[in-house]
Design a protein around this motif. Structure first.
Motif, short mmCIF file in Angstrom:
data_model
loop_
_atom_site.label_atom_id
_atom_site.label_comp_id
_atom_site.label_asym_id
_atom_site.label_seq_id
_atom_site.Cartn_x
_atom_site.Cartn_y
_atom_site.Cartn_z
N GLY A 336 -36.20 32.46 22.50
CA GLY A 336 -37.15 33.50 21.91
C GLY A 336 -36.34 34.77 22.13
O GLY A 336 -36.61 36.07 21.85
N ASP A 337 -34.83 34.65 22.30
CA ASP A 337 -34.03 35.52 22.45
C ASP A 337 -32.98 35.92 21.12
O ASP A 337 -32.10 36.44 21.05
CB ASP A 337 -32.88 35.67 23.61
CG ASP A 337 -32.23 34.07 23.66
OD1 ASP A 337 -32.35 33.54 22.45
OD2 ASP A 337 -31.62 33.76 24.76
N GLY A 338 -33.26 34.99 20.27
CA GLY A 338 -32.81 34.99 18.70
C GLY A 338 -31.27 34.24 19.00
O GLY A 338 -30.63 34.38 17.83
N ALA A 339 -31.07 33.65 20.12
CA ALA A 339 -29.76 33.33 20.33
C ALA A 339 -29.61 31.57 20.49
O ALA A 339 -28.54 31.27 20.03
CB ALA A 339 -29.01 33.87 21.54
N ARG A 340 -30.57 31.15 21.03
CA ARG A 340 -30.52 29.77 21.70
C ARG A 340 -31.90 29.00 21.54
O ARG A 340 -33.05 29.38 21.60
CB ARG A 340 -29.91 29.66 22.92
CG ARG A 340 -30.61 30.37 24.10
CD ARG A 340 -30.07 30.08 25.32
NE ARG A 340 -28.86 30.70 25.63
CZ ARG A 340 -28.47 32.03 25.94
NH1 ARG A 340 -29.47 32.73 26.11
NH2 ARG A 340 -27.22 32.57 25.85
N VAL A 341 -31.72 27.78 21.48
CA VAL A 341 -33.03 26.76 21.59
C VAL A 341 -32.24 25.69 22.73
O VAL A 341 -31.30 25.50 22.71
CB VAL A 341 -32.99 25.85 20.32
CG1 VAL A 341 -33.97 24.72 20.49
CG2 VAL A 341 -33.88 27.02 19.17
N LEU A 342 -33.26 25.56 23.64
CA LEU A 342 -33.00 24.41 24.63
C LEU A 342 -33.77 23.31 24.01
O LEU A 342 -34.60 23.25 23.65
CB LEU A 342 -33.60 24.95 25.94
CG LEU A 342 -32.99 26.21 26.64
CD1 LEU A 342 -33.63 26.49 27.92
CD2 LEU A 342 -31.54 26.26 26.69
N ALA A 343 -33.03 22.06 24.52
CA ALA A 343 -33.53 20.84 24.25
C ALA A 343 -33.16 19.82 25.49
O ALA A 343 -32.28 20.00 26.10
CB ALA A 343 -33.00 20.36 22.99
N LEU A 344 -33.97 18.74 25.37
CA LEU A 344 -33.82 17.71 26.17
C LEU A 344 -33.45 16.36 25.42
O LEU A 344 -34.10 16.13 24.69
CB LEU A 344 -35.14 17.25 27.10
CG LEU A 344 -35.35 18.17 28.20
CD1 LEU A 344 -36.81 17.74 28.84
CD2 LEU A 344 -34.28 18.18 29.36
N GLY A 345 -32.20 15.75 25.94
CA GLY A 345 -31.95 14.65 25.25
C GLY A 345 -32.75 13.40 25.69
O GLY A 345 -33.10 13.38 26.71
N VAL A 346 -32.75 12.31 24.83
CA VAL A 346 -33.50 11.35 25.49
C VAL A 346 -32.81 10.47 26.58
O VAL A 346 -33.52 9.88 27.21
CB VAL A 346 -33.70 10.30 24.26
CG1 VAL A 346 -34.48 10.68 23.24
CG2 VAL A 346 -32.24 9.71 23.86
#
Length: 423
Positions: A336-346
């Motif tokens: 929500g900062d316009g900069a990044r998405v966090l993700a969990l790999g399998v």
């Protein structure tokens, strides 16, 4: 079906009833002379009441603080539930609710679903935030078990505007008011639509509810309903094969086969806008968004995009962007900062993806993928993210510092589900 090349928007004017909480907020002046000084963490709400200056959002027995009262509710393999205060490290046992398979958080309350028994248990996490003009008030109280809702195959759960709605498999929409829950009372309001796998979201004193043809599993549109179940006008709200929903600062989003439907409200005007996927269509390996996640209060969303990576949806701009990854993802959330998405790999890896170009900003291995029976947990707020590792421990991640693990938090159990509340 080819998506349209530009968003389609339809508007309807509606005289909506407004919840008591919203009326109270509107009645609080925003004039600087009416704004109390920033609360001191040593002052309790009870003391404020005794002085005749009862703070906005006051609840008997609650304590007001100077900063957000974040709480982490964890569920163990046997349905054991605890609430952790990440600042003090205090762990409060709440109870044991066997058969809990999903957990959904609102601003303060956590809803634990047991589809086999047809119950939704409601837990008070004991931390919440009340907006007040140009500032906010932060409160804490003892966590506890509030009560439960019953129905046929509880499904999607959504909180908004001081209420939470549960969509049951037989088409029953059941809503509870957070003010009632704060007093320890479960007093639901219910109405029924066609049975399907759908969703209902409280909205402007009414409810946005998925609509399906008889016998269909998924919905094809979104309708607006009054609390007594009367359908109200909402043109242009088609949403084929509806799956996934989210509440954002811009409005309420529903996932559709050809993009998303965004429903907004301004000055009594309810607007349904179609946000199509990029005109080029879905690239190889990509799938539509089926579940959205983000930081609370943001206008950005993220979703797993099949095996291709993550979708980023900016609801304010109405734009989608595919962030490709080499590893398939189990979960994705927008910071929500316009900069990044966090993700969990399998595999259990944690990734930080740059919104502007989809680049891999940072990656960090956790202690392996989540344990069997665990749901991918990725809770995110403006400063930290919380994830579960293979052992069921909660890792606090400083995602602005290269995904550094700041610390490991105890929950008193081996967590299988995790929900953050309080903001």
């Amino acid at each position: 079906m080819s998506p349209p090349t530009a968003p389609f928007t339809a508007t309807v004017r509606l005289a909506c009833t407004v919840s008591a909480a919203v009326l109270l907020l509107a009645g609080c002046g925003s004039d600087p002379a009416d704004v109390s000084p920033a609360p001191d963490s040593s002052r309790t709400a009870a003391a404020g009441s005794a002085e005749g200056t009862e703070p906005h959002g006051y609840v008997p027995g609650a304590e007001e603080a100077a900063e957000p009262q974040v709480r982490l509710t964890a569920v163990g393999p046997g349905g054991e539930v605890t609430v952790t205060d990440p600042v003090s490290g205090t762990v409060s046992p709440v109870g044991t609710f066997p058969g809990t398979s999903a957990a959904t958080g609102t601003d303060r309350f956590v809803f634990l679903s047991n589809p086999q028994e047809g119950t939704v248990r409601i837990v008070d996490s004991g931390g919440w935030t009340v907006p007040h003009g140009d500032h906010k008030h932060y409160y804490s109280a003892d966590p506890g078990d509030v009560g439960s809702l019953t129905g046929d195959r509880p499904g999607a759960i959504a909180g908004n505007n001081g209420q939470t709605a549960v969509f049951f498999g037989d088409g029953t929409v059941t809503a509870v008011d957070h003010d009632d829950l704060a007093e320890g009372t479960v007093d639901p309001v219910s109405f029924k639509v066609t049975a399907h796998r759908g969703a209902a979201v409280p909205f402007e004193g009414s409810y946005l509810v998925s609509q399906a043809e008889p016998g269909a599993e998924l919905a094809s549109a979104v309708g607006l309903y009054s609390p007594d179940g009367r359908e109200l006008p909402l043109p242009g709200a088609g949403c084929p094969e509806l799956e996934g929903h989210a509440v954002t600062r811009t409005g309420v989003v529903f996932g559709c086969a050809d993009g998303a439907l965004l429903v907004t409200a301004e000055a009594g005007r309810i607007t349904a806008t179609h946000l199509p996927y990029p005109a080029a269509g879905l690239p190889a390996g990509a799938d539509r968004a089926r579940a959205f996640d983000a930081r609370s209060g943001s206008d950005e969303l993220a979703a797993v995009a099949g095996t291709a990576g993550a979708w980023h949806l900016d609801t304010a701009a109405g734009t989608w962007r595919l962030l490709a990854t080499e590893e398939p993802l189990a979960a994705a959330a927008a910071a929500g900062d316009g900069a990044r998405v966090l993700a969990l790999g399998v595999s259990g890896s944690l990734l930080s993806l740059t919104v502007a170009d989809g680049a891999l900003e940072a990656s960090a291995p956790l202690a392996g993928p989540p344990a069997a029976g665990s749901a991918p947990a990725l809770e995110i707020d403006p400063e930290r993210a919380y994830v579960l590792n293979e052992a069921g421990a909660v890792l606090e991640i400083d995602y602005a510092d290269g995904l550094r693990t700041a610390r490991e938090l105890g929950t008193g159990l081996s967590a299988r589900l995790l929900v953050e509340t309080g903001r």
